[in-house]
Structures are given as C-alpha cells and as structure tokens.
Design a protein around this motif. Structure first.
Motif, PDB file in Angstrom:
ATOM      1  N   ILE B  16       0.711  -1.026   0.085  1.00 21.14           N
ATOM      2  CA  ILE B  16       0.004  -0.223  -0.060  1.00 21.14           C
ATOM      3  C   ILE B  16       0.891   1.350  -0.076  1.00 21.14           C
ATOM      4  O   ILE B  16       0.831   2.186  -0.689  1.00 21.14           O
ATOM      5  N   LEU B  17       1.843   1.190   0.798  1.00 18.67           N
ATOM      6  CA  LEU B  17       2.875   2.280   0.963  1.00 18.67           C
ATOM      7  C   LEU B  17       3.614   2.643  -0.547  1.00 18.67           C
ATOM      8  O   LEU B  17       3.543   3.807  -1.074  1.00 18.67           O
ATOM      9  N   ASN B  18       4.147   1.644  -1.158  1.00 17.52           N
ATOM     10  CA  ASN B  18       4.717   1.576  -2.249  1.00 17.52           C
ATOM     11  C   ASN B  18       3.599   2.309  -3.501  1.00 17.52           C
ATOM     12  O   ASN B  18       4.018   2.931  -4.152  1.00 17.52           O
ATOM     13  N   LEU B  19       2.450   1.528  -3.507  1.00 20.16           N
ATOM     14  CA  LEU B  19       1.522   1.947  -4.253  1.00 20.16           C
ATOM     15  C   LEU B  19       1.403   3.685  -4.183  1.00 20.16           C
ATOM     16  O   LEU B  19       1.257   4.453  -5.313  1.00 20.16           O
ATOM     17  N   LEU B  20       1.142   4.079  -2.962  1.00 16.60           N
ATOM     18  CA  LEU B  20       0.858   5.533  -2.828  1.00 16.60           C
ATOM     19  C   LEU B  20       2.158   6.527  -3.456  1.00 16.60           C
ATOM     20  O   LEU B  20       1.972   7.325  -3.690  1.00 16.60           O
ATOM     21  N   ARG B  21       3.232   5.841  -3.081  1.00 11.81           N
ATOM     22  CA  ARG B  21       4.561   6.377  -3.232  1.00 11.81           C
ATOM     23  C   ARG B  21       4.417   6.791  -4.855  1.00 11.81           C
ATOM     24  O   ARG B  21       5.368   7.495  -5.399  1.00 11.81           O
ATOM     25  N   SER B  22       4.157   5.527  -5.514  1.00 15.79           N
ATOM     26  CA  SER B  22       4.509   5.239  -6.965  1.00 15.79           C
ATOM     27  C   SER B  22       3.404   6.505  -7.777  1.00 15.79           C
ATOM     28  O   SER B  22       3.595   6.471  -8.903  1.00 15.79           O
ATOM     29  N   ARG B  23       2.450   6.877  -6.957  1.00 15.37           N
ATOM     30  CA  ARG B  23       1.392   7.860  -7.824  1.00 15.37           C
ATOM     31  C   ARG B  23       1.204   9.115  -7.215  1.00 15.37           C
ATOM     32  O   ARG B  23       1.404   9.305  -5.852  1.00 15.37           O
ATOM     33  N   ASP B  24       0.744  10.111  -7.999  1.00 10.92           N
ATOM     34  CA  ASP B  24       0.603  11.459  -7.244  1.00 10.92           C
ATOM     35  C   ASP B  24      -0.885  11.895  -7.444  1.00 10.92           C
ATOM     36  O   ASP B  24      -1.169  12.970  -7.451  1.00 10.92           O
ATOM     37  N   MET B  77       5.375  13.590   2.070  1.00 10.81           N
ATOM     38  CA  MET B  77       5.507  14.049   3.448  1.00 10.81           C
ATOM     39  C   MET B  77       5.782  15.619   3.613  1.00 10.81           C
ATOM     40  O   MET B  77       5.728  16.096   4.987  1.00 10.81           O
ATOM     41  N   ASP B  78       6.405  16.233   2.505  1.00 12.59           N
ATOM     42  CA  ASP B  78       7.003  17.680   3.012  1.00 12.59           C
ATOM     43  C   ASP B  78       5.557  18.390   3.003  1.00 12.59           C
ATOM     44  O   ASP B  78       4.639  18.269   2.189  1.00 12.59           O
ATOM     45  N   HIS B  79       5.639  19.409   3.482  1.00 12.38           N
ATOM     46  CA  HIS B  79       4.544  20.397   3.821  1.00 12.38           C
ATOM     47  C   HIS B  79       4.027  20.815   2.459  1.00 12.38           C
ATOM     48  O   HIS B  79       4.811  21.471   1.754  1.00 12.38           O
ATOM     49  N   HIS B  80       2.891  20.555   2.030  1.00  8.40           N
ATOM     50  CA  HIS B  80       2.260  21.415   0.833  1.00  8.40           C
ATOM     51  C   HIS B  80       0.466  21.494   1.111  1.00  8.40           C
ATOM     52  O   HIS B  80       0.056  20.867   2.145  1.00  8.40           O
ATOM     53  N   TYR B  81       0.082  22.282   0.090  1.00 12.88           N
ATOM     54  CA  TYR B  81      -1.467  22.487   0.320  1.00 12.88           C
ATOM     55  C   TYR B  81      -1.961  21.666  -0.969  1.00 12.88           C
ATOM     56  O   TYR B  81      -1.343  20.918  -1.624  1.00 12.88           O
ATOM     57  N   HIS B  82      -3.354  21.677  -1.064  1.00 12.97           N
ATOM     58  CA  HIS B  82      -4.051  20.958  -2.121  1.00 12.97           C
ATOM     59  C   HIS B  82      -4.961  21.688  -2.804  1.00 12.97           C
ATOM     60  O   HIS B  82      -5.507  22.705  -2.296  1.00 12.97           O
ATOM     61  N   PHE B  83      -5.210  21.162  -4.097  1.00 18.35           N
ATOM     62  CA  PHE B  83      -6.105  21.595  -5.042  1.00 18.35           C
ATOM     63  C   PHE B  83      -7.189  20.756  -5.311  1.00 18.35           C
ATOM     64  O   PHE B  83      -6.831  19.651  -5.460  1.00 18.35           O
TER      65      PHE B  83
END
Lengths: 135, 135
Positions: B16-24, B77-83
């Motif tokens: 699950i972690l891999n999958l999340l890391r592999s996509r944005d 994991m670095d700080h950012h905002y979302h659209f």
DNA sequence: CTACTTGCAAACTATTTGCGTTACG
DNA sequence: CGTAACGCAAATAGTTTGCAAGTAG
C-alpha cells in the motif's frame, strides 16, 4: 441549466435559520434537532437535514465540513476562515481578510483555474488551554 | 503516555505504501483496494483501512479529508497544500511555501493557541477546463 | 387544489470492529 | 509460540431518500 427551485415558507426551516443566526458556535444537525425538538415535538432528523441542505442551496447558511464527526453550520455569510480546537472540537470564526493572492499563486503553480480557497486553523481554544487539554 | 506500538512487516501494508509512493493522484481506499486485489486476491477492504490507519499513525502517509466522498491518501510528506477540482474531484499538490504568518495572525484574532493550518484551493483542473466542465 | 413540506422508517456510504485463523520474527 | 496481521461479516456514524399524510399559497 440551473433549474430554479421554488420554496415555500416553512416554520421549521425559518426556525433553523433563526437558531443558526442567534448563535456563533456552529452547531451540527443533531444539536439543532435536539434544540428544536422542544418547540416541534414531532420534528424529525430527516427534516432537519433536508432543511439544512435547502438553506445551503439557497446560500443562506454555510456548511462546515470538519475532518471527522458531523458537519457544522454557520449563518455568518461574509467571508471568513475557521479555527478548530483539537481538544473540544469547537469551531470559531477567524476574521482574517480574504487572502486572494493565494489563489493566483496556486493557479500559477498548478495551471488550474482557481476560484476559491478555504483555510482552517488548528490548535487549542482558550478554554482548553487552561484546562490543560484533556483530549 | 503515548504507548509505543510495535508493527511487523506486512506484505500488504508495504505494498500500500509503495503504491501511494508510485502515484501522485491521491487515491482513496477503494481504488487502493481494487488495485491491490489483483495482487492479493483475498485482500479485504477492512484490512486496507486498517493499514492506511497504521501508516497514518506511523506518519508515513497523510490522510486528505475531502468535503465529500471518501478520504484520499498521500505519501508526499513535505508540507504542501492541495487543490481540489470541483468537476472531477481530482486532488493536486500545491507547492506553495508554508504560510506560517497566518498562524500568528489567527492566534492574535482569536486568542487561541494556533499550531497549524490547512489550505485547500478549489476550481477547475486543466483537463476539466478544456472539457468544458461536465459536472 | 397543486405541489412543497413533514414524519417515519428504511437505505445508503464510508469506515470501524469483533472474532477466529494465519503467519512474521 | 506469542502476538501482529488478516479475511470475513456485522456494526457503526452521519446523512439521504421513498412514501404517504399534512399544509401553505
């Protein structure tokens, strides 16, 4: 396109709006239900939700989606932000002026058409600070 | 106080972690489930949720609470905002630097201890602009 | 009288949890 | 081998909806 919906005068709906205008603690559907149940003993939860949704559609109130728990409602219609206490989950208005330049910055960074934003602040409200948290 | 929890290595959780890391594209639990079901035919929804919660607790992923619909997850994991696109509900990162001065301003206005904030931008993503919306 | 509003109960969505089994370390 | 991870099914929280009866205009 956007079909014009017609609404009658409804005792309960008016009363919900009044209640929201009379307080600044951003109640949820359940509190509204419990409060108005005193006046309307046959009031139903479904109808509270129905009316809240209509009032939102009419743009007479705002819905505030907390991360968890139930949605809160707000009859203050001028632009403002919110603070959410991480201990007691109370919601307060933050009268910070609209940060419109953020929209432009976000648009440049993303290539999106940015029409608005929402800011939520987190922390401890004055009451919970003195209580020493308790979460 | 904060009890130290021990976690074993878990195939599914790592995946699950891999999958999340592999996509944005900030998938939700259901997409993760459908995607990994191919690899783990006996995978269960409950376990996807359990593992997502563990990963959040371990601070290895972020949970993004959209207004409506299911939560989305993010391994950046670095700080950012979302659209958030109001048409297709896709979520994009906004690499705007942390607006920390807002915390101080909010603290002064409210008298609260402000420890953080969240900004969400709304509008139309490039794809939905060209499609002529469609919401 | 038309059709919006309401009460009630059932349905629904997203997520969590209890329990018995499997398997990591 | 103890206990975390798992599959499964049932439970939960918050909200929505279908239907029949009530009521505003």
């Amino acid at each position: 396109m956007t079909k014009k919906e017609i609404y009658r005068n409804s005792r309960q709906r008016n009363r919900i709006l009044n209640l929201l205008r009379s307080r600044d603690d951003h109640p949820d559907a359940d509190l509204i239900y419990r409060e108005l149940k005193k006046e309307f003993p046959r009031l139903s939860m479904g109808n509270v939700y129905r009316n809240l949704n209509i009032l939102v559609k009419q743009r007479r109130i705002h819905r505030i989606k907390l991360g968890s728990g139930s949605d809160r409602y707000d009859a203050v219609m001028d632009h403002h932000y919110h603070f959410i206490c991480e201990s007691c989950h109370s919601v307060m208005d933050v009268e910070l002026p609209p940060q419109d330049r953020l929209n432009e910055q976000a648009a440049q960074l993303t290539g999106c058409t940015v029409t608005g934003h929402q800011i939520r602040f987190f922390g401890l409200c004055p009451r919970c600070q003195s209580h020493g948290d308790g979460s």
